[in-house]
Design an enzyme around this catalytic site. Structure first.
Site, PDB file in Angstrom:
ATOM      1  N   THR A 245       3.953   5.346  -2.464  1.00 22.31           N
ATOM      2  CA  THR A 245       4.869   6.465  -2.245  1.00 22.31           C
ATOM      3  C   THR A 245       6.093   6.353  -3.145  1.00 22.31           C
ATOM      4  O   THR A 245       6.554   7.368  -3.687  1.00 22.31           O
ATOM      5  CB  THR A 245       5.258   6.555  -0.760  1.00 22.31           C
ATOM      6  OG1 THR A 245       4.060   6.807   0.002  1.00 22.31           O
ATOM      7  CG2 THR A 245       6.259   7.674  -0.509  1.00 22.31           C
TER       8      THR A 245
ATOM      9  N   TYR B  25       0.836  -1.201   0.000  1.00 19.67           N
ATOM     10  CA  TYR B  25       0.000   0.000   0.000  1.00 19.67           C
ATOM     11  C   TYR B  25       0.874   1.256   0.000  1.00 19.67           C
ATOM     12  O   TYR B  25       1.180   1.807  -1.045  1.00 19.67           O
ATOM     13  CB  TYR B  25      -0.961  -0.003   1.198  1.00 19.67           C
ATOM     14  CG  TYR B  25      -1.921  -1.162   1.181  1.00 19.67           C
ATOM     15  CD1 TYR B  25      -2.898  -1.274   0.185  1.00 19.67           C
ATOM     16  CD2 TYR B  25      -1.866  -2.155   2.147  1.00 19.67           C
ATOM     17  CE1 TYR B  25      -3.791  -2.340   0.158  1.00 19.67           C
ATOM     18  CE2 TYR B  25      -2.751  -3.225   2.128  1.00 19.67           C
ATOM     19  CZ  TYR B  25      -3.710  -3.318   1.139  1.00 19.67           C
ATOM     20  OH  TYR B  25      -4.572  -4.365   1.109  1.00 19.67           O
ATOM     21  N   CYS B  26       1.246   1.702   1.156  1.00 18.28           N
ATOM     22  CA  CYS B  26       1.915   3.002   1.273  1.00 18.28           C
ATOM     23  C   CYS B  26       3.356   3.000   0.777  1.00 18.28           C
ATOM     24  O   CYS B  26       3.811   3.997   0.219  1.00 18.28           O
ATOM     25  CB  CYS B  26       1.823   3.499   2.710  1.00 18.28           C
ATOM     26  SG  CYS B  26       0.089   3.686   3.217  1.00 18.28           S
ATOM     27  N   ILE B  27       4.079   1.893   0.934  1.00 16.47           N
ATOM     28  CA  ILE B  27       5.447   1.831   0.397  1.00 16.47           C
ATOM     29  C   ILE B  27       5.384   1.872  -1.126  1.00 16.47           C
ATOM     30  O   ILE B  27       6.027   2.704  -1.773  1.00 16.47           O
ATOM     31  CB  ILE B  27       6.175   0.556   0.888  1.00 16.47           C
ATOM     32  CG1 ILE B  27       6.341   0.558   2.415  1.00 16.47           C
ATOM     33  CG2 ILE B  27       7.522   0.401   0.176  1.00 16.47           C
ATOM     34  CD1 ILE B  27       7.241   1.622   2.982  1.00 16.47           C
TER      35      ILE B  27
END
Length: 178
Positions: free
Chosen positions: A124, A119-121
Site C-alpha cells: 500500500t 505484505y499490505c503495509i
C-alpha cells in the site's frame, strides 16, 4: 504536516483473525496502543480515518462477516464516522474505491499503520506513492509475525529502512502531526 497538505489516517487489517490468531503479531499490544493514539489525534484534528479489512473468499476464515474478519473490538474506529472498506489484495487500492474516496475528501497525504508489514503495509505504501500520495510511515505503527527466515523485528526494521526516502517519510508515531 504543511497547511497545503490534507492528511488521512489509513489503518490496515487490524482484524481479530490476524491479531488474535495462532501466530501473534510482534509487540501487538504496543502497536494497537499507538494506532489508537493516532486515531484519537486524527479525530481531534478532524482528519479522516479509513480502515481496511482483508477479506478472503467465501468459506475462508476471514470471509465477509466472519468473526475473524471483524476489526478488533479494542481498535477505536467508529463505524459511523470513519470509512471502513474491504479489500482482497495486499494493496488497499486494487479493487477498492479508496483512491476515489481520498480524492473526494481532498486528501493527498496518508499516514499508514497496521498489519502486516511485509505484505499490505509495504504494498500500500508503494502503490500510494505511484498514485501521487505522500506517505508518512510511523516506524512503530505497523507489525507482523515471525517467519522461518526472519524475525518480525527484522522484517519491520528492513521495511522501515527500505521504504524510507524513496517511498515514505519515516518517523515515530509520537512525532506525527495532523
Amino acid at each position: 504536516m504543511p497547511d497545503n497538505k490534507r492528511p488521512a489516517l489509513l489503518i490496515i487489517d487490524m482484524q481479530t483473525g490476524l491479531y488474535d490468531g495462532p501466530e501473534k503479531p510482534y509487540e501487538r499490544e504496543r502497536v494497537l496502543d499507538i494506532i489508537n493514539q493516532l486515531i484519537q489525534r486524527a479525530r481531534h484534528a478532524g482528519v479522516p480515518i479509513f480502515a481496511a479489512r482483508h477479506t478472503g473468499p467465501a468459506g475462508s476464515p476471514i470471509e465477509v462477516g466472519s468473526p475473524f474478519w471483524q476489526l478488533l473490538p479494542a481498535l477505536e474506529v467508529d463505524e459511523v464516522r470513519d470509512t471502513l472498506f474491504n479489500k482482497s489484495r495486499p494493496s488497499c487500492f486494487l479493487g477498492t474505491e479508496l483512491a476515489q474516496q481520498l480524492a473526494a475528501a481532498q486528501v493527498n497525504d496518508l499516514v499508514i499503520v497496521g498489519m502486516k508489514t511485509q505484505y499490505c503495509i509495504d504494498t500500500t505504501c508503494r502503490v500510494a506513492v505511484e498514485l501521487g500520495f505522500s506517505v508518512l510511515l510511523p516506524e512503530d505503527g505497523h507489525t507482523c509475525m515471525d517467519t522461518p527466515a526472519l524475525s518480525a523485528a527484522a522484517i519491520i526494521e528492513h521495511h522501515n529502512a527500505t521504504l524510507a526516502g524513496a517511498f515514505v517519510q519515516r518517523m515515530k508515531a509520537a512525532d506525527v502531526g495532523f
